[in-house]
Design a protein around this motif. Sequence first.
Motif, PDB file in Angstrom:
ATOM      1  N   THR A 242       0.866  -1.347  -0.154  1.00 29.03           N
ATOM      2  CA  THR A 242       0.031   0.006   0.017  1.00 29.03           C
ATOM      3  C   THR A 242       1.065   1.216  -0.124  1.00 29.03           C
ATOM      4  OG1 THR A 242      -1.773  -1.338   1.241  1.00 29.03           O
ATOM      5  CG2 THR A 242      -1.614   1.288   1.271  1.00 29.03           C
ATOM      6  N   LEU A 243       0.611   2.248  -0.994  1.00 26.93           N
ATOM      7  CA  LEU A 243       1.397   3.311  -1.013  1.00 26.93           C
ATOM      8  C   LEU A 243       0.384   4.532  -0.825  1.00 26.93           C
ATOM      9  CD1 LEU A 243       2.933   1.244  -3.203  1.00 26.93           C
ATOM     10  CD2 LEU A 243       4.288   3.164  -3.496  1.00 26.93           C
ATOM     11  N   ASP A 244       0.917   5.655  -0.067  1.00 33.15           N
ATOM     12  CA  ASP A 244       0.095   6.700   0.189  1.00 33.15           C
ATOM     13  C   ASP A 244       0.637   8.025  -0.221  1.00 33.15           C
ATOM     14  OD1 ASP A 244       1.642   6.920   2.042  1.00 33.15           O
ATOM     15  OD2 ASP A 244       0.155   6.993   3.646  1.00 33.15           O
ATOM     16  N   ALA A 245       0.003   9.060  -0.319  1.00 32.00           N
ATOM     17  CA  ALA A 245       0.294  10.613  -0.886  1.00 32.00           C
ATOM     18  C   ALA A 245      -0.648  11.438  -0.294  1.00 32.00           C
ATOM     19  CB  ALA A 245       0.589  10.612  -2.204  1.00 32.00           C
ATOM     20  N   ALA A 246      -0.150  12.480  -0.020  1.00 30.46           N
ATOM     21  CA  ALA A 246      -1.109  13.438   0.428  1.00 30.46           C
ATOM     22  C   ALA A 246      -1.845  14.218  -0.767  1.00 30.46           C
ATOM     23  CB  ALA A 246      -0.505  14.734   1.144  1.00 30.46           C
ATOM     24  N   ASP A 247      -1.445  14.118  -1.752  1.00 31.37           N
ATOM     25  CA  ASP A 247      -2.100  14.482  -3.023  1.00 31.37           C
ATOM     26  C   ASP A 247      -2.151  13.286  -4.070  1.00 31.37           C
ATOM     27  OD1 ASP A 247      -1.523  15.802  -6.079  1.00 31.37           O
ATOM     28  OD2 ASP A 247      -2.626  17.187  -4.783  1.00 31.37           O
ATOM     29  N   LYS A 248      -3.292  13.470  -4.836  1.00 27.79           N
ATOM     30  CA  LYS A 248      -3.636  12.314  -5.735  1.00 27.79           C
ATOM     31  C   LYS A 248      -2.401  12.146  -6.551  1.00 27.79           C
ATOM     32  CE  LYS A 248      -7.606  10.476  -8.128  1.00 27.79           C
ATOM     33  NZ  LYS A 248      -8.723  10.601  -8.826  1.00 27.79           N
ATOM     34  N   ARG A 249      -1.801  13.107  -6.982  1.00 25.39           N
ATOM     35  CA  ARG A 249      -0.968  13.092  -8.144  1.00 25.39           C
ATOM     36  C   ARG A 249       0.524  12.749  -7.610  1.00 25.39           C
ATOM     37  NH1 ARG A 249      -1.670  18.982 -10.693  1.00 25.39           N
ATOM     38  NH2 ARG A 249      -1.644  19.383  -8.183  1.00 25.39           N
ATOM     39  N   GLY A 250       0.594  12.710  -6.211  1.00 23.80           N
ATOM     40  CA  GLY A 250       1.893  11.793  -5.457  1.00 23.80           C
ATOM     41  C   GLY A 250       2.845  13.156  -4.983  1.00 23.80           C
ATOM     42  N   PRO A 251       3.978  12.718  -4.284  1.00 27.77           N
ATOM     43  CA  PRO A 251       4.649  11.660  -4.546  1.00 27.77           C
ATOM     44  C   PRO A 251       4.088  10.615  -3.460  1.00 27.77           C
ATOM     45  CG  PRO A 251       5.984  13.102  -3.376  1.00 27.77           C
ATOM     46  CD  PRO A 251       4.720  13.773  -3.817  1.00 27.77           C
ATOM     47  N   TYR A 252       4.223   9.318  -3.944  1.00 26.68           N
ATOM     48  CA  TYR A 252       3.643   8.221  -2.988  1.00 26.68           C
ATOM     49  C   TYR A 252       4.680   7.439  -2.623  1.00 26.68           C
ATOM     50  CZ  TYR A 252      -1.087   8.535  -5.033  1.00 26.68           C
ATOM     51  OH  TYR A 252      -2.092   8.890  -5.664  1.00 26.68           O
ATOM     52  N   ALA A 253       4.550   6.869  -1.316  1.00 27.77           N
ATOM     53  CA  ALA A 253       5.581   6.242  -0.515  1.00 27.77           C
ATOM     54  C   ALA A 253       5.036   5.250   0.086  1.00 27.77           C
ATOM     55  CB  ALA A 253       6.182   7.072   0.669  1.00 27.77           C
ATOM     56  N   LEU A 254       5.866   4.045   0.553  1.00 30.67           N
ATOM     57  CA  LEU A 254       5.270   2.664   0.986  1.00 30.67           C
ATOM     58  C   LEU A 254       4.674   3.015   2.471  1.00 30.67           C
ATOM     59  CD1 LEU A 254       5.091  -0.225   0.690  1.00 30.67           C
ATOM     60  CD2 LEU A 254       7.449  -0.551   1.436  1.00 30.67           C
ATOM     61  N   ALA A 255       3.400   2.522   2.726  1.00 34.32           N
ATOM     62  CA  ALA A 255       2.834   2.597   3.785  1.00 34.32           C
ATOM     63  C   ALA A 255       2.438   1.544   4.715  1.00 34.32           C
ATOM     64  CB  ALA A 255       1.310   3.606   3.569  1.00 34.32           C
ATOM     65  N   ALA A 256       2.411   0.447   3.809  1.00 28.76           N
ATOM     66  CA  ALA A 256       2.121  -1.164   4.275  1.00 28.76           C
ATOM     67  C   ALA A 256       2.565  -1.927   3.524  1.00 28.76           C
ATOM     68  CB  ALA A 256       0.661  -1.067   4.538  1.00 28.76           C
ATOM     69  N   ILE A 257       2.964  -3.260   4.050  1.00 29.47           N
ATOM     70  CA  ILE A 257       3.379  -4.179   3.306  1.00 29.47           C
ATOM     71  C   ILE A 257       2.643  -5.667   3.904  1.00 29.47           C
ATOM     72  CG2 ILE A 257       5.203  -5.845   2.904  1.00 29.47           C
ATOM     73  CD1 ILE A 257       7.131  -3.414   3.920  1.00 29.47           C
ATOM     74  N   ARG A 258       2.125  -6.375   2.812  1.00 26.28           N
ATOM     75  CA  ARG A 258       1.458  -7.612   3.265  1.00 26.28           C
ATOM     76  C   ARG A 258       2.217  -8.776   2.509  1.00 26.28           C
ATOM     77  NH1 ARG A 258      -2.658 -10.930   0.604  1.00 26.28           N
ATOM     78  NH2 ARG A 258      -3.607 -12.094   2.450  1.00 26.28           N
ATOM     79  N   ALA A 259       2.764  -9.957   3.210  1.00 17.72           N
ATOM     80  CA  ALA A 259       3.366 -10.800   2.536  1.00 17.72           C
ATOM     81  C   ALA A 259       2.913 -12.108   2.859  1.00 17.72           C
ATOM     82  CB  ALA A 259       4.924 -10.688   2.994  1.00 17.72           C
ATOM     83  N   VAL A 260       2.690 -13.157   1.795  1.00 16.43           N
ATOM     84  CA  VAL A 260       2.159 -14.339   2.060  1.00 16.43           C
ATOM     85  C   VAL A 260       2.983 -15.335   1.019  1.00 16.43           C
ATOM     86  CG1 VAL A 260      -0.257 -13.522   2.383  1.00 16.43           C
ATOM     87  CG2 VAL A 260       0.560 -13.869   0.078  1.00 16.43           C
ATOM     88  N   ALA A 261       2.685 -16.583   1.200  1.00 16.94           N
ATOM     89  CA  ALA A 261       3.388 -17.541   0.242  1.00 16.94           C
ATOM     90  C   ALA A 261       3.362 -17.249  -1.143  1.00 16.94           C
ATOM     91  CB  ALA A 261       3.116 -18.961   0.734  1.00 16.94           C
ATOM     92  N   PRO A 262       4.333 -17.126  -2.012  1.00 13.07           N
ATOM     93  CA  PRO A 262       5.622 -18.040  -1.839  1.00 13.07           C
ATOM     94  C   PRO A 262       6.928 -16.831  -1.507  1.00 13.07           C
ATOM     95  CG  PRO A 262       5.027 -17.281  -4.105  1.00 13.07           C
ATOM     96  CD  PRO A 262       3.894 -17.110  -3.531  1.00 13.07           C
TER      97      PRO A 262
END
Length: 329
Positions: A242-262
């Motif tokens: 999940t990446l987020d930004a204060a403005d719709k045009r960005g810049p975006y930064a990593l806000a959340a990580i979800r990891a599953v197999a593999p």
Amino acid sequence: MLRRPRRLLQLAPTCAAALVLLAAACTASSPGPAAQPAPKDSTHSTPASEDSSPSAPPPRDSPSATSAPKDSPPLANPPAAEQVRWWCTCYSRVGPTPTTACRQAEADCEGLERKARGGGSRSIVARSLTHACREIGAEHPGDVLGTREQWRPSERPGAWVSFGACLLPGPPDAGADDGGEPEEPPSILTRERLGELEIGLAADEVTRLLGAPVRRGRAEMSEATGSYVQQWSWPDRGLELTLDAADKRGPYALAAIRAVAPCALRTARGIGIGDLYKTVEAAYLADRDPEEEQDALSFVAGSVYSGVIFTFDAQREKVTEIFFGAAAE
């Protein structure tokens, strides 16, 4: 036959006079009942002596000075002494989020108060105390503070916690926060990563490490944070970011990580998909919040507002998912 009756008639005056004298003597020697004194206040009466006659029983409707009989019905409202006593305080948890916590022991509540008033802890924001410990009486804190649905049990026995607002009445206590701005302690996310991925990483750095995402969602505004969020995923690598930004045009930064197999990436402490629960516990026990409600199949390091959450299989043996970020707002 005529003499005997006449003799009786002659003796009658003598006998009558004797009877009059005997009655007078009896009257003089046996006085009538004396006037009874006014009854004294029963609360100040003295016990009767052994040779005195027993006093008359009190009327049926007179109040008794003794306790109610054993078979009398219980009181509709039990006295406060029979209620559970709780000690409750308000402060901010890491996130930050307002929190109300209640303990059955005053010393336990004062321990929380000292942390919130002072330097805080890994889960309590420093100088965030708003309401010092107060005593309430209720079977459950939610009976007088909000509702029971607003509370959840803490892992600490005999403790309850409610997130989102201070439920204690009245304004903040004067001087509770020492007049300074609350200082939030560093989140576990500032020293954790999955492989080379870490929260706050710029979007172009993400693509440099993983390549372009296989799937890229549309940017949408999050009502919880007011920012714009976008989902990037690499199903073949078991990653969803999940990446987020204060403005719709960005810049975006990593806000959340979800990891599953593999996914083969590991945390900074060496934990990856498929590792055992006891391995996770050994690596992250120091960061496990005792106030955080732990799901039967998960382990929260930090908090659900800013932490690393490990999810396990049905037997709670092996890690099936690793999540970085805020699982609750």
